[in-house]
Design a protein around this motif. Structure first.
Motif, PDB file in Angstrom:
ATOM      1  N   LEU A  90       0.798  -1.222   0.000  1.00 46.57           N
ATOM      2  CA  LEU A  90       0.000   0.000   0.000  1.00 46.57           C
ATOM      3  C   LEU A  90       0.834   1.277   0.000  1.00 46.57           C
ATOM      4  CD1 LEU A  90      -2.763  -1.008   2.578  1.00 46.57           C
ATOM      5  CD2 LEU A  90      -2.903  -1.098   0.082  1.00 46.57           C
ATOM      6  N   ILE A  91       2.017   1.251   0.622  1.00 46.50           N
ATOM      7  CA  ILE A  91       2.767   2.492   0.791  1.00 46.50           C
ATOM      8  C   ILE A  91       4.252   2.169   0.801  1.00 46.50           C
ATOM      9  CG2 ILE A  91       2.689   2.390   3.307  1.00 46.50           C
ATOM     10  CD1 ILE A  91       2.375   5.443   3.289  1.00 46.50           C
ATOM     11  N   MET A  92       5.059   3.125   0.309  1.00 44.44           N
ATOM     12  CA  MET A  92       6.506   2.994   0.291  1.00 44.44           C
ATOM     13  C   MET A  92       7.104   3.961   1.310  1.00 44.44           C
ATOM     14  SD  MET A  92       7.253   0.683  -1.953  1.00 44.44           S
ATOM     15  CE  MET A  92       8.977   1.008  -2.300  1.00 44.44           C
ATOM     16  N   PRO A  93       8.316   3.686   1.809  1.00 45.07           N
ATOM     17  CA  PRO A  93       8.954   4.608   2.757  1.00 45.07           C
ATOM     18  C   PRO A  93       9.091   6.000   2.157  1.00 45.07           C
ATOM     19  CG  PRO A  93      10.122   2.516   2.691  1.00 45.07           C
ATOM     20  CD  PRO A  93       9.118   2.474   1.586  1.00 45.07           C
ATOM     21  N   GLY A  94       8.781   7.014   2.966  1.00 47.03           N
ATOM     22  CA  GLY A  94       8.879   8.394   2.520  1.00 47.03           C
ATOM     23  C   GLY A  94       7.600   8.937   1.927  1.00 47.03           C
ATOM     24  N   GLU A  95       6.631   8.111   1.579  1.00 53.37           N
ATOM     25  CA  GLU A  95       5.368   8.594   1.028  1.00 53.37           C
ATOM     26  C   GLU A  95       4.536   9.238   2.138  1.00 53.37           C
ATOM     27  OE1 GLU A  95       3.104   5.848  -1.202  1.00 53.37           O
ATOM     28  OE2 GLU A  95       4.756   5.249  -2.512  1.00 53.37           O
ATOM     29  N   SER A  96       3.838  10.302   1.776  1.00 52.10           N
ATOM     30  CA  SER A  96       3.024  11.035   2.746  1.00 52.10           C
ATOM     31  C   SER A  96       1.543  10.720   2.609  1.00 52.10           C
ATOM     32  CB  SER A  96       3.262  12.539   2.576  1.00 52.10           C
ATOM     33  OG  SER A  96       2.924  12.947   1.241  1.00 52.10           O
ATOM     34  N   THR A  97       1.244   9.542   2.074  1.00 52.16           N
ATOM     35  CA  THR A  97      -0.160   9.145   1.900  1.00 52.16           C
ATOM     36  C   THR A  97      -0.731   8.692   3.238  1.00 52.16           C
ATOM     37  OG1 THR A  97       0.356   8.396  -0.330  1.00 52.16           O
ATOM     38  CG2 THR A  97      -1.738   7.652   0.619  1.00 52.16           C
ATOM     39  N   GLU A  98      -1.923   9.160   3.545  1.00 54.24           N
ATOM     40  CA  GLU A  98      -2.610   8.740   4.771  1.00 54.24           C
ATOM     41  C   GLU A  98      -3.539   7.575   4.426  1.00 54.24           C
ATOM     42  OE1 GLU A  98      -5.558  10.544   8.262  1.00 54.24           O
ATOM     43  OE2 GLU A  98      -4.403  11.880   6.965  1.00 54.24           O
ATOM     44  N   LEU A  99      -3.448   6.500   5.220  1.00 54.52           N
ATOM     45  CA  LEU A  99      -4.222   5.291   4.963  1.00 54.52           C
ATOM     46  C   LEU A  99      -5.209   5.063   6.092  1.00 54.52           C
ATOM     47  CD1 LEU A  99      -1.379   2.862   3.822  1.00 54.52           C
ATOM     48  CD2 LEU A  99      -2.882   4.228   2.374  1.00 54.52           C
ATOM     49  N   TYR A 100      -6.395   4.611   5.717  1.00 55.60           N
ATOM     50  CA  TYR A 100      -7.404   4.219   6.709  1.00 55.60           C
ATOM     51  C   TYR A 100      -8.178   3.051   6.112  1.00 55.60           C
ATOM     52  CZ  TYR A 100     -11.230   4.340  10.042  1.00 55.60           C
ATOM     53  OH  TYR A 100     -12.146   3.999  11.008  1.00 55.60           O
ATOM     54  N   PHE A 101      -8.097   1.890   6.748  1.00 54.70           N
ATOM     55  CA  PHE A 101      -8.760   0.707   6.202  1.00 54.70           C
ATOM     56  C   PHE A 101      -8.989  -0.292   7.326  1.00 54.70           C
ATOM     57  CE2 PHE A 101      -4.192   0.292   5.761  1.00 54.70           C
ATOM     58  CZ  PHE A 101      -3.934  -0.962   6.299  1.00 54.70           C
ATOM     59  N   CYS A 102      -9.776  -1.310   7.008  1.00 55.31           N
ATOM     60  CA  CYS A 102     -10.051  -2.421   7.925  1.00 55.31           C
ATOM     61  C   CYS A 102      -9.553  -3.696   7.248  1.00 55.31           C
ATOM     62  CB  CYS A 102     -11.536  -2.527   8.247  1.00 55.31           C
ATOM     63  SG  CYS A 102     -11.933  -3.842   9.436  1.00 55.31           S
ATOM     64  N   THR A 103      -8.802  -4.490   7.992  1.00 55.64           N
ATOM     65  CA  THR A 103      -8.220  -5.688   7.398  1.00 55.64           C
ATOM     66  C   THR A 103      -8.105  -6.766   8.458  1.00 55.64           C
ATOM     67  OG1 THR A 103      -6.325  -6.549   6.165  1.00 55.64           O
ATOM     68  CG2 THR A 103      -5.856  -5.003   7.918  1.00 55.64           C
TER      69      THR A 103
END
Length: 683
Positions: free
Chosen positions: A235-248
């Motif tokens: 879902l995300i790589m180091p340094g990325e500023s993406t905010e994640l919100y999920f249920c797993t």
């Protein structure tokens, strides 16, 4: 004058000239050294003044105060700044301003410096001072002390730095850190902080519990970056500023974790927009998910229950409309009986006294029950009674099932009862007709079950041999081996034929249709023919496959008459002898099997003895225990379950003996002594 000097110089001796030159050189050297020393001193003084100015400037910038502790006079005086009065203060007076909790620490520190245990050192303590308003306060002091020399007496130079502001700021930062830490730890969700590379820095207790951590420094979670673990890896790589919100669904086999989680990953950025840290919040929602699924399941069950109720109401209405039954309800105040034809309509109403008149049998018991209905109907009731037609306009006698259950009010008092009245007259009549058939069917079913269980195994055994050797036969080239395999196939075919004959015999015996057809024959010749085929069977069974050795079991024929004219059922006699010999072959591994006959009287109680044909089969087999000799002629009885056979042969022989009016039996001394089966047939 120059001339005079020249003349004087010329008059000097070389020695005098050398001395003058040396003196001149020494003078010049001393002068030069003096000039160099003066310049060197000036430079050193200038450097000292520069260092002093720099140190003074540094002290002014850092607001550092310098004092001298004169150990001989035990007096502390100012060196830089005006911390103390001009005349200084005594060490005892100075110690009075030190916080009581820190006096021992400062005293020990100064003692270690003065005794020479340490040349220099640092000590932190609290000291009292008076502010501009005249209020006394405590300030934090950093004391850096150094001894001025090794001679006695000596002084100690101390630089005093006021760290109150720094300590206050540090205290505020610690308080703020504790508050944030308290918020961090008391959060209802699991919180963790990761660096920009995804390495775990800190995790609160809820995070440790949620992720099944083995302590705050669990090596499993500290050793691997967050971005190398599922589900973040995809879902995300180091340094990325993406905010994640999920249920797993979090699955960590190494920590026995298998739970559903709500996950929020938020990057923490600096002013330039670069990622400094990552904040991870997780919450275990397994229980909430299960609760939600349970609610959905309950809703679905309620919906299905409602649909079933609707269906049941429709079916009940159909039963009420199509079947010969009615619902009924009894109320006790007033005493009234209502007969319902459907769910929303009633057929008729009558009193309890009128209902009582419909009953035919046990009028006394019915009257007693209906006189006190509250006592009788206070519990579930189910009864079968003969009555006049209750809900038909026919004057007939019916059998009715009458059921009722009590209904109580909120105070536990019997209010009414509700039930079903069903006309079961056709069922009662059919029940009487079916009782006998049911008994016979049960017996037949039991016997057939036992029969089929035995036949399935016994028929499969020869079939397997026939099919197996038939498949091998085309691949065999040796005529002797082919002949031997054909012999085995024929033996199994004969065995299968006998099993089928036994099955047919049992079916005729169950129908009492066993038929005896006597005819006049030369029994001596018939007996020889029977023994000829039986002898081959004994030899085949006693010899190994393809072996030319002498069989271990010898067949002996006892035919005492050269000719014997009798009127017997030749087929039934052959069947009995064959079953005797076949049974002997199964239980005889060595020795002999002897078959014979003779004419002898048939013993009988209270009657004159009759002439009969006595046939016997004697073997040296395993024998029969005394307690089992009475049951060997019953159906499906086998002395050894691992020996092939249906357990029907001897029961068929017994049936033949009974049908002929003869006798049958067995004689054996017990296990290991062989046995003799015999039959007597009237002639």
């Amino acid at each position: 004058m120059r001339t005079a000097a020249f003349i004087l110089f010329t008059e000097l001796t070389p020695t005098t000239i050398l001395v003058v030159a040396i003196v001149t050189i020494v003078f010049v050297a001393v002068l030069i050294a003096n000039i160099i020393s003066i310049r060197r001193f000036r430079r050193k003084s200038e450097s000292t003044r520069n260092v002093s100015r720099i140190m003074q400037h540094a002290l002014e910038l850092e607001k550092v105060k310098v004092v001298r502790v004169k150990m001989a006079q035990k007096v502390i005086v100012n060196v830089y700044d005006d911390l103390l009065p001009e005349e200084g203060v005594s060490t005892e007076k100075y110690m009075e301003n030190v916080h009581p909790d820190d006096r021992h620490k400062l005293s020990r520190f100064m003692t270690q410096i003065s005794l020479g245990k340490e040349e220099s050192g640092e000590c932190h303590y609290r000291s009292k001072y008076q502010d501009k308003d005249g209020n006394w306060k405590w300030r934090y002091v950093s004391n850096n002390a150094v001894k001025t020399g090794r001679s006695i007496p000596f002084d100690i130079i101390c630089t005093l730095n006021d760290e109150s502001a720094d300590m206050q700021q540090q205290q505020q930062e610690e308080d703020l850190s504790r508050r944030y830490r308290s918020i961090f730890e008391r959060s209802v969700v699991g919180l963790a902080i990761f660096d920009e590379k995804g390495m775990l820095l800190v995790a609160n207790e809820n995070m440790q519990q949620a992720m099944h951590m083995e302590g705050e420094r669990d090596p499993y979670y500290w050793s691997v970056s967050l971005f190398r673990r599922q589900p973040f890896r995809d879902l995300i790589m180091p340094g990325e500023s993406t905010e994640l919100y999920f249920c797993t669904k979090m699955v960590v086999p190494e920590r026995h974790l298998n739970s559903f989680m709500e996950v929020q990953l938020r990057p923490l950025l600096d002013d330039a927009g670069r990622v400094l840290h990552y904040s991870l919040a997780v919450q275990n929602v397994t229980d909430e998910r299960n609760f939600y699924l349970k609610n959905r399941e309950n809703d679905e069950q309620l919906r299905q229950a409602y649909e079933r109720i609707q269906r049941y109401e429709t079916e009940l209405q159909y039963l009420m409309d199509r079947c010969d039954m009615r619902a009924w309800k009894v109320t006790f105040n007033p005493q009234e009986v209502t007969i319902y034809k459907g769910l929303n309509s009633y057929d008729r109403k009558l009193s309890l006294a009128e209902l009582r008149s419909f009953f035919i049998d046990n009028q006394e018991a019915v009257t007693k029950r209906f006189e006190h209905p509250e006592q009788y109907f206070c519990r579930p009731v189910s009864m079968v009674r003969r009555t006049r037609s209750i809900f038909h306009d026919q004057d007939e006698i019916h059998w009715n099932i009458i059921d009722s259950i009590p209904i109580f009010d909120d105070n536990g008092n019997l209010e009414s009862c509700f039930g079903i009245i069903r006309n079961i007259t056709p069922l009662i009549q059919a029940q009487e007709l079916l009782k006998e058939e049911t008994r016979r069917a049960n017996d037949s079913t039991r016997l057939k079950s036992v029969f089929m269980a035995n036949m399935t195994h016994e028929i499969r055994t020869p079939l397997n041999s026939i099919v197996g050797f038939s498949d091998l036969l085309p691949m065999i080239e040796s005529p002797e081996e082919k002949k031997e395999m054909i012999r085995v196939i024929m033996n199994n075919c004969d065995m299968l034929l006998r099993l089928i004959n036994d099955i047919l015999e049992i079916s005729t015996m169950d129908g009492n249709a066993i038929i005896i057809t006597p005819e006049e024959v030369d029994f001596s010749k018939v007996f020889d023919d029977i023994c000829e085929s039986l002898e081959q069977r004994v030899q085949c069974s006693a010899s190994p496959l393809g072996s030319s050795q002498t069989p271990a079991v010898q067949f002996i024929k006892d035919n005492p008459y050269p000719t014997l004219r009798l009127s017997v059922d030749q087929r039934r006699v052959q069947q009995v002898i064959t079953n005797f010999v076949t049974n002997a072959i199964k239980y005889t591994q060595q020795g002999y099997i002897k078959v014979g006959y003779r004419i002898s009287p048939i013993p009988s109680e209270g009657e004159e003895s009759r002439e009969g044909l006595y046939i016997y089969c004697e073997d040296t087999g395993t024998g029969i225990p005394k307690e089992k000799q009475k049951t060997v002629f019953d159906r499906f009885v086998k002395l050894n379950d691992y020996v092939q056979g249906t357990g029907l042969g001897l029961s068929i022989c017994k049936a033949i003996a009974t049908r002929c009016g003869g006798q049958i039996g067995v004689e054996s001394e017990g296990e290991g002594h062989g046995s003799t089966f015999w039959i007597r047939i009237p002639i």
